[in-house]
Design a protein around this motif. Structure first.
Motif, mmCIF file in Angstrom:
data_model
loop_
_atom_site.group_PDB
_atom_site.id
_atom_site.type_symbol
_atom_site.label_atom_id
_atom_site.label_comp_id
_atom_site.label_asym_id
_atom_site.label_seq_id
_atom_site.Cartn_x
_atom_site.Cartn_y
_atom_site.Cartn_z
ATOM 1 N N UNK A 118 0.674 -1.358 -0.064
ATOM 2 C CA UNK A 118 0.118 -0.046 0.065
ATOM 3 C C UNK A 118 0.660 1.222 -0.107
ATOM 4 N N UNK A 119 1.953 1.450 -0.639
ATOM 5 C CA UNK A 119 2.682 2.325 -0.639
ATOM 6 C C UNK A 119 2.883 2.837 -1.983
ATOM 7 N N UNK A 120 1.829 3.942 -2.308
ATOM 8 C CA UNK A 120 1.594 4.605 -3.739
ATOM 9 C C UNK A 120 2.809 5.140 -4.600
ATOM 10 N N UNK A 121 3.884 5.729 -4.087
ATOM 11 C CA UNK A 121 4.846 5.939 -4.779
ATOM 12 C C UNK A 121 5.884 4.944 -5.216
ATOM 13 N N UNK A 122 5.537 3.749 -4.916
ATOM 14 C CA UNK A 122 6.394 2.386 -5.228
ATOM 15 C C UNK A 122 5.913 2.204 -6.767
ATOM 16 N N UNK A 123 4.703 2.610 -7.206
ATOM 17 C CA UNK A 123 4.454 2.256 -8.564
ATOM 18 C C UNK A 123 5.062 2.917 -9.538
ATOM 19 N N UNK A 124 5.338 4.317 -9.268
ATOM 20 C CA UNK A 124 6.277 4.935 -10.509
ATOM 21 C C UNK A 124 7.722 4.300 -10.306
ATOM 22 N N UNK A 125 8.163 4.064 -8.940
ATOM 23 C CA UNK A 125 9.548 3.747 -8.951
ATOM 24 C C UNK A 125 9.562 2.340 -9.453
ATOM 25 N N UNK A 126 8.571 1.459 -9.391
ATOM 26 C CA UNK A 126 8.644 0.114 -10.144
ATOM 27 C C UNK A 126 8.694 0.275 -11.583
ATOM 28 N N UNK A 127 7.782 1.061 -12.133
ATOM 29 C CA UNK A 127 8.064 1.332 -13.732
ATOM 30 C C UNK A 127 9.447 1.894 -14.193
#
Length: 614
Positions: A341-350
């Motif tokens: 549930x850590x939202x900034x991880x989405x962009x980091x993952x991409x």
């Protein structure tokens, strides 16, 4: 095209096939002559190139010039394919026969668009006796090149109807990419201008982003801004070195550092990735992701030290594997944080998905498994550009998330202050309890030997004075036995330290079996040195105990790595505390007795010569 320009190359090729060799030794029968004045032919340069792979032991491997090649040297046509070779110890010879089918005297450049080659030698040989050579590469100062350019340029100036044999010798400790092109000066300038603009925009953007993150770090003190700036600076230096710019501008006179800078900057990239990922993703301590990233950071530091020891071919391979492992690990950690549930991880993952794809393609090209390294370099720059944009967008999202959390906490603090104080107090108590347990565990570990489980020298230094004082106070005897494994260095030298550790563990097991009274203390205070503190035991009792231990060891057979059997022996020195004697004196007498046991043949027990009093 005139009839002459069609007939002359065919005649030249026919003459070469009949004679078996031209001005340089070797057979070039399947390598057609290239007309430099024909733009279409120059665009299909690899249809006119032949090469030879000279493995160690091949006559061409030791040859340093075309004159040293045997006459029956077999050339292989490139058949239009780029010359790309993975890591090898071979020497590669490349042959090209050119002529100027046009009327005026003109200049062309033979380009080799791959800067990371240790040794590159060019020879031009003409039928009129003209001969020139250029020996250059990463192992030579940058000034060894005839043209101040990050790639290798060989000028070819030919008069009308003049022909020239071009031979190239390439040897490198890493992978080999030999992307060749024939261009006019105008074409070289045009392509150079295009690359200058592309590289200028790319490196300029990296510098700006790095400086911006550095300013954010100084103003906010947030570590991940510094780690991000560190990563972009390290990545920029790595690509600058891989592209040949660093060799051209930073250390043109240091051929050794030109190669060393590449694995160093790559390891720094891996370290920066790890530090930035841990701080940005807010990985909790004492979790598997935190342990993994911490371990990878230590690996990066270790590999950085190895870079100064290992040869380039091994260090670049190890560091590339390390960098790809770090990227893959960060992908997994980012996915875990996203699921948590850590939202900034989405962009980091991409961003790291993009980076992993580009890094794999770039690594395959750099190690000789994909052709067109120049295109892969541009792809890597585009990949890093996309990743930097995504990472900085992730930073913005993280800042927004932190701001929202701050406002929410401020609002909740007005109504839940008492609950928060209680919660923080409970957390503090829990933390203190954990710290207390950790301190107790650390205290226990500090007094025990990690390999054998016995007490260590620190425990002995603390316990011996106390036991001596107790013996003087109660009148009970106290004996000290020093026991040392015989010829243990030979065991380590023969079977290695891992087997030596096994032997030490077996010795410790024997000591624990025999020193079984509640107050007996078995200690490992050196490499293969052990001690027994025996309160309530006189010298004779200590001697009998040591003899039992030595006898037990003689019947213990330890299986060696080569499946043989090894019998261990030990020597022991025993001393009993004399009234009024200091602990240091007791230890010194036991050590002298041990020395006497060693010098009198080993595998025996000696008691200190000084008489003991009641």
């Amino acid at each position: 095209m005139s009839l002459l320009t069609r007939i002359v190359p065919a005649l030249l090729a026919c003459c070469l096939s009949l004679s078996g060799h031209a001005d340089s030794p070797g057979r070039h029968g399947d390598c057609p002559v290239l007309d430099l004045s024909d733009d279409t032919a120059r665009q299909h340069l690899m249809d006119h190139v032949c090469y030879h792979t000279a493995s160690p032991g091949d006559p061409g491997h030791e040859a340093r010039s075309p004159d040293q090649l045997p006459e029956n040297f077999a050339w292989t046509p490139a058949n239009g394919h780029d010359l790309v070779f993975s890591h090898t110890e071979s020497v590669y010879w490349i042959h090209l026969h050119v002529w100027n089918g046009g009327d005026p005297h003109r200049l062309w450049y033979l380009k080799l668009d791959y800067p990371l080659l240790d040794e590159v030698s060019f020879w031009q040989i003409g039928p009129d006796g003209y001969r020139s050579s250029m020996i250059t590469g990463d192992q030579y100062p940058f000034a060894s090149r005839q043209v101040n350019y990050r790639y290798f340029l060989l000028p070819l100036a030919l008069a009308s109807q003049e022909q020239r044999q071009v031979t190239i010798r390439v040897h490198s400790s890493g992978a080999l990419n030999v992307p060749l092109a024939l261009e006019t000066p105008e074409e070289v300038i045009a392509s150079s201008n295009h690359l200058t603009l592309t590289h200028g925009l790319f490196y300029g953007a990296l510098v700006i982003f790095a400086a911006f993150n550095l300013l954010l770090f100084f103003s906010s003190g947030t570590p991940y801004y510094f780690h991000n700036a560190f990563y972009m600076a390290a990545m920029g230096l790595f690509l600058f070195a891989m592209g040949g710019f660093a060799n051209q501008y930073f250390w043109p006179e240091s051929a050794h550092f030109a190669n060393l800078a590449i694995p160093i900057s790559l390891t720094l990239c891996a370290l920066a990735m790890t530090l930035f990922g841990r701080s940005f993703l807010e990985v909790q301590a004492d979790t598997l992701p935190a342990t993994t990233l911490t371990t990878l950071a230590w690996f990066c530091l270790g590999f950085l030290a190895l870079t100064f020891i290992l040869p380039y071919s091994k260090s670049i391979l190890l560091n590339t594997v390390l960098a790809l492992t770090v990227i893959a690990s960060l992908l997994v950690v980012a996915a875990i944080r996203w699921r948590q549930g850590y939202p900034p991880a989405v962009w980091y993952l991409l961003s790291w998905i993009v980076m992993l794809a580009g890094a794999l393609v770039y690594a395959l090209a750099a190690f000789g498994y994909l052709a067109d390294f120049l295109a892969r370099e541009s792809l890597m720059q585009a990949t890093i550009g996309g990743q930097v944009v995504l990472l900085n967008y992730a930073l913005v999202q993280r800042w927004r998330l932190l701001n929202e959390k701050l406002l929410q906490m401020e609002h909740q603090a007005r109504t839940e202050l008492e609950f928060k104080v209680h919660e923080r107090t409970a957390q503090l108590r829990s933390t203190m309890h954990e710290l207390e347990r950790a301190n107790r565990k650390l205290a226990a570990l500090s007094l025990n030997d990690a390999l054998t489980g016995l007490h260590n020298r620190r425990h002995m230094d603390a316990a011996l004075p106390e036991l001596c004082a107790e013996s003087r106070r109660t009148g009970q005897p106290l004996s000290l036995a020093l026991i040392d494994a015989d010829r243990f260095k030979a065991i380590n030298d023969t079977w290695g330290h891992a087997f030596g550790d096994v032997c030490l563990q077996r010795i410790a097991e024997v000591l624990q079996r025999h020193a079984k009274r509640p107050r007996d203390v078995a200690i490992r205070f050196g490499g293969e040195e052990f001690a027994l503190l025996l309160p309530g035991t006189d010298a004779q009792g200590a001697r009998q105990l040591c003899e039992h231990i030595l006898a037990d060891l003689r019947h213990l057979v330890v299986a060696t790595p080569d499946r043989a059997g090894l019998t261990l022996t030990m020597s022991a020195g025993v001393a009993q505390l004399v009234p009024g004697e200091a602990p240091e004196s007791l230890f010194q007498r036991a050590d002298e007795a041990l020395y006497q046991a060693k010098s009198s043949g080993r595998d025996r027990v000696c008691v200190a010569a000084l008489a003991l009093s009641d």
